[in-house]
Design a protein around this motif. Structure first.
Motif, PDB file in Angstrom:
ATOM      1  N   UNK A  45       0.841  -1.190   0.000  1.00 30.18           N
ATOM      2  CA  UNK A  45       0.000   0.000   0.000  1.00 30.18           C
ATOM      3  C   UNK A  45       0.869   1.230   0.000  1.00 30.18           C
ATOM      4  N   UNK A  46       0.215   2.387   0.009  1.00 25.38           N
ATOM      5  CA  UNK A  46       0.956   3.647   0.053  1.00 25.38           C
ATOM      6  C   UNK A  46       1.931   3.724  -1.114  1.00 25.38           C
ATOM      7  N   UNK A  47       1.450   3.319  -2.287  1.00 23.69           N
ATOM      8  CA  UNK A  47       2.241   3.415  -3.516  1.00 23.69           C
ATOM      9  C   UNK A  47       3.510   2.594  -3.467  1.00 23.69           C
ATOM     10  N   UNK A  48       3.433   1.415  -2.854  1.00 20.69           N
ATOM     11  CA  UNK A  48       4.514   0.453  -2.886  1.00 20.69           C
ATOM     12  C   UNK A  48       5.818   0.990  -2.340  1.00 20.69           C
ATOM     13  N   UNK A  49       5.780   1.859  -1.374  1.00 22.17           N
ATOM     14  CA  UNK A  49       7.005   2.329  -0.739  1.00 22.17           C
ATOM     15  C   UNK A  49       7.377   1.384   0.379  1.00 22.17           C
ATOM     16  N   UNK A  67      12.097  14.933   0.359  1.00 25.57           N
ATOM     17  CA  UNK A  67      12.717  13.739  -0.207  1.00 25.57           C
ATOM     18  C   UNK A  67      11.957  13.301  -1.450  1.00 25.57           C
ATOM     19  N   UNK A  68      12.706  12.845  -2.452  1.00 26.77           N
ATOM     20  CA  UNK A  68      12.126  12.293  -3.677  1.00 26.77           C
ATOM     21  C   UNK A  68      12.514  10.823  -3.763  1.00 26.77           C
ATOM     22  N   UNK A  69      11.528   9.962  -4.017  1.00 26.31           N
ATOM     23  CA  UNK A  69      11.766   8.524  -4.140  1.00 26.31           C
ATOM     24  C   UNK A  69      11.214   8.042  -5.474  1.00 26.31           C
ATOM     25  N   UNK A  70      12.038   7.334  -6.236  1.00 27.13           N
ATOM     26  CA  UNK A  70      11.593   6.726  -7.497  1.00 27.13           C
ATOM     27  C   UNK A  70      11.711   5.216  -7.383  1.00 27.13           C
ATOM     28  N   UNK A  71      10.615   4.513  -7.735  1.00 33.91           N
ATOM     29  CA  UNK A  71      10.608   3.066  -7.732  1.00 33.91           C
ATOM     30  C   UNK A  71       9.931   2.556  -8.993  1.00 33.91           C
ATOM     31  N   UNK A  72      10.282   1.366  -9.411  1.00 30.56           N
ATOM     32  CA  UNK A  72       9.637   0.759 -10.573  1.00 30.56           C
ATOM     33  C   UNK A  72       9.475  -0.733 -10.339  1.00 30.56           C
ATOM     34  N   UNK A  73       8.391  -1.292 -10.928  1.00 26.99           N
ATOM     35  CA  UNK A  73       8.066  -2.697 -10.780  1.00 26.99           C
ATOM     36  C   UNK A  73       7.591  -3.251 -12.116  1.00 26.99           C
ATOM     37  N   UNK A  92       7.454   9.573  -5.546  1.00 26.63           N
ATOM     38  CA  UNK A  92       6.958  10.117  -4.292  1.00 26.63           C
ATOM     39  C   UNK A  92       7.731  11.380  -3.931  1.00 26.63           C
ATOM     40  N   UNK A  93       7.002  12.448  -3.640  1.00 26.36           N
ATOM     41  CA  UNK A  93       7.586  13.708  -3.186  1.00 26.36           C
ATOM     42  C   UNK A  93       7.129  13.905  -1.743  1.00 26.36           C
ATOM     43  N   UNK A  94       8.070  13.841  -0.824  1.00 28.48           N
ATOM     44  CA  UNK A  94       7.721  13.721   0.580  1.00 28.48           C
ATOM     45  C   UNK A  94       8.252  14.890   1.416  1.00 28.48           C
ATOM     46  N   UNK A 321      15.665   1.024  -6.610  1.00 25.65           N
ATOM     47  CA  UNK A 321      14.915   2.082  -5.927  1.00 25.65           C
ATOM     48  C   UNK A 321      15.876   3.206  -5.577  1.00 25.65           C
ATOM     49  N   UNK A 322      15.553   4.448  -5.948  1.00 24.88           N
ATOM     50  CA  UNK A 322      16.468   5.578  -5.806  1.00 24.88           C
ATOM     51  C   UNK A 322      15.812   6.710  -5.029  1.00 24.88           C
ATOM     52  N   UNK A 323      16.585   7.332  -4.151  1.00 32.80           N
ATOM     53  CA  UNK A 323      16.057   8.422  -3.335  1.00 32.80           C
ATOM     54  C   UNK A 323      17.081   9.551  -3.239  1.00 32.80           C
ATOM     55  N   UNK A 324      16.571  10.790  -3.272  1.00 32.43           N
ATOM     56  CA  UNK A 324      17.373  11.992  -3.022  1.00 32.43           C
ATOM     57  C   UNK A 324      16.656  12.836  -1.977  1.00 32.43           C
TER      58      UNK A 324
END
Length: 330
Positions: A45-49, A67-73, A92-94, A321-324
């Motif tokens: 849930x929560x966009x697969x984070x 924080x910016x998180x990019x994920x792909x499936x 995700x922009x958090x 999965x990448x985060x900045x």
């Protein structure tokens, strides 16, 4: 509590047990302010984070940041190798923060904005979702260890010096601020959602060691999921993370590269009291990244690469999965 060695050995044993079990089945900053990766969100849930991705930085300074998180499936709709597939891209922009309350008590909070896209292999259309995701709030208590008393040396003063070891206890909740769409639950990856629509409990236990240059932190987190208004309950989740880092000081800033492992174990999804087949799973990631501190500004990057995974009956494959993030110390 004078000697923290038993606690360190216990945490190491827990991590070893996870790896053995898997094999049978198939964070200028002083490190004395040891950091810990705190929980974020779940795969189902929560966009697969993933909960193992963390909710903090290597430094334990109080902050507010972005924080910016990019994920792909990649999801396969069928049991055959040539079954139709889809690719999901989750951005995700958090907004997140760590705020002090008392000397040993602090709170963490996050509010994400989700931008999700899904492309189908056998269709020309593209599915997109966006909006505010599920917020989370947690309260933390930090238990700092003291140095072991040396009876041979000069007696300790009234105030004993602190050691470089500490543990944290965290209790909080994930709030149903994001929209949940039941029509999306019949897809291979039902975690393609802006939110879960449920109120979930979060329970965490962490250990920190912060030397002058070398540091280590570990975090165990359990998510107790609630049912939403559709009587849809994502599976309870256990997340773990361990990170080792090294401080490299420069004239005007410091750099902390780190290496570690992280993982999540998910129970099956339930609806109307019945468990849904092939909705559980587990994933183990190798993590690498770095954090840079310049005055009150903290910049960081984190890459997680799947090492082993078995998600939704092996019909969903997680990619890198990448985060900045950029934070401002309070």
């Amino acid at each position: 509590m004078q000697n923290s060695r038993p606690y360190i050995l216990s945490l190491i044993s827990i991590f070893m047990a996870f790896h053995i079990g898997w094999g049978k089945e198939t964070r200028s900053c002083n490190l004395s302010h040891e950091g810990i990766m705190k929980p974020f969100c779940d795969l189902c849930g929560c966009a697969t984070n993933s909960g193992s991705f963390g909710f903090g930085t290597l430094s334990n300074s109080n902050f507010i940041g972005l924080r910016y998180v990019h994920q792909s499936f990649e999801s396969r709709d069928g049991i055959f190798s040539d079954s139709p597939s889809s690719n999901e891209y989750l951005n995700t922009y958090q907004l997140w923060a760590q705020i002090p309350i008392l000397q040993n008590i602090y709170a963490t909070a996050s509010l994400p904005y989700q931008d999700l896209k899904r492309k189908f292999e056998n269709r020309s259309i593209e599915e997109a979702l966006n909006g505010i995701g599920d917020a989370s709030v947690m309260g933390w208590y930090k238990w700092q260890f003291y140095k072991k008393e040396d009876t041979v040396a000069v007696p300790y003063p009234v105030t004993r010096p602190l050691s470089k070891h500490s543990i944290q206890f965290g209790v909080g909740a994930k709030l149903p601020t994001g929209e949940f769409e039941e029509r999306l639950t019949d897809r291979v990856n039902p975690g393609f959602q802006v939110g879960t629509g449920s109120f979930d409990g979060i329970f965490s236990l962490g250990y920190n060691y912060g030397g002058d240059k070398i540091g280590f932190n570990a975090l165990l987190t359990y998510y107790l999921k609630g049912a939403n208004k559709n009587d849809y309950r994502f599976g309870n989740q256990f997340s773990y993370v361990g990170t080792s880092f090294y401080r490299i000081p420069f004239n005007k800033f410091s750099l902390m590269p780190f290496l570690g492992i992280s993982g999540d174990i998910y129970n099956e999804i339930e609806q109307f009291g019945e468990r849904l087949a092939d909705t559980d799973g587990r994933i183990l990631n190798g993590t690498i990244g770095a954090e840079c501190t310049l005055n009150r500004v903290i910049l960081g990057a984190n890459l997680a690469v799947p090492v082993a995974q078995d998600l939704f009956g092996d019909n969903v494959q997680a990619q890198e999965r990448l985060s900045f993030y950029v934070n401002f110390s309070l």
